[in-house]
Scaffold this active site. Structure first.
Site, PDB file in Angstrom:
ATOM      1  N   GLU A 144       0.829  -1.077   0.203  1.00 53.27           N
ATOM      2  CA  GLU A 144       0.093   0.026   0.116  1.00 53.27           C
ATOM      3  C   GLU A 144       0.804   1.186  -0.179  1.00 53.27           C
ATOM      4  OE1 GLU A 144      -3.344   2.275   2.746  1.00 53.27           O
ATOM      5  OE2 GLU A 144      -2.657   0.046   3.277  1.00 53.27           O
TER       6      GLU A 144
ATOM      7  N   SER B  24      -5.478   2.055  -0.191  1.00 49.38           N
ATOM      8  CA  SER B  24      -6.409   1.746   0.748  1.00 49.38           C
ATOM      9  C   SER B  24      -7.513   2.656   0.806  1.00 49.38           C
ATOM     10  CB  SER B  24      -5.895   1.867   2.276  1.00 49.38           C
ATOM     11  OG  SER B  24      -5.844   3.125   2.568  1.00 49.38           O
TER      12      SER B  24
END
Length: 149
Positions: free
Chosen positions: A34, A60
């Protein structure tokens, strides 16, 4: 991602810049980290609406601003994101769901011939994963090798 985060932290990124983070996709990561560190820095500096972040990695639900992830084919698979160079124009057309590197196809092909792929240290298990994983646009699932069939 660390290089991009450093560039943001050291004021190398300016309003209107497109930040490209590559080699974070399923094969290149391996595993699609991420990009939270870089997006958080952009938000903290008030640059989350004036800069774009493009990556073959993932985001995210907390990501804000113009961030485009899961670029396929990813850099580690020889995708055009591997050929992006400083100063290249990147055209983002949200209504038509297009992202284009504004560089002639023949230049991209020539650049890709000379790209030295980034290969990060991997355990044997991650090496196997990187060899078998499909692109993000195909779900980043493991494919059965031909010799297994």
């Amino acid at each position: 991602m660390e290089d991009a985060s450093h560039a943001v932290s050291s004021d190398q990124i300016k309003e209107g810049d497109v930040i490209v983070i590559r080699y974070e996709g399923p094969k290149g990561g391996p595993g699609m980290r991420e990009m939270h560190m870089t997006t958080s820095l952009l938000v903290g500096r008030g640059m989350d609406e004036s800069c774009v972040l493009v990556t073959d990695g993932r985001f995210s639900g907390s990501t804000r601003g113009p961030c485009i992830g899961h670029i396929s084919p990813e850099a580690a698979a020889g995708g055009p994101i591997a050929a992006v160079e400083e100063g290249d124009r990147i055209i983002i057309d949200i209504p038509n769901r297009r992202l284009d590197l504004d560089v002639p196809d023949e230049v991209i092909k020539e650049r890709l011939k000379h790209v030295k792929p980034v290969v990060k240290p991997r355990t044997p298990a991650l090496e196997k994963y990187a060899a078998l994983v499909t692109s993000a646009d195909q779900g980043a699932v493991l494919r059965v090798p031909d010799w297994w069939k």
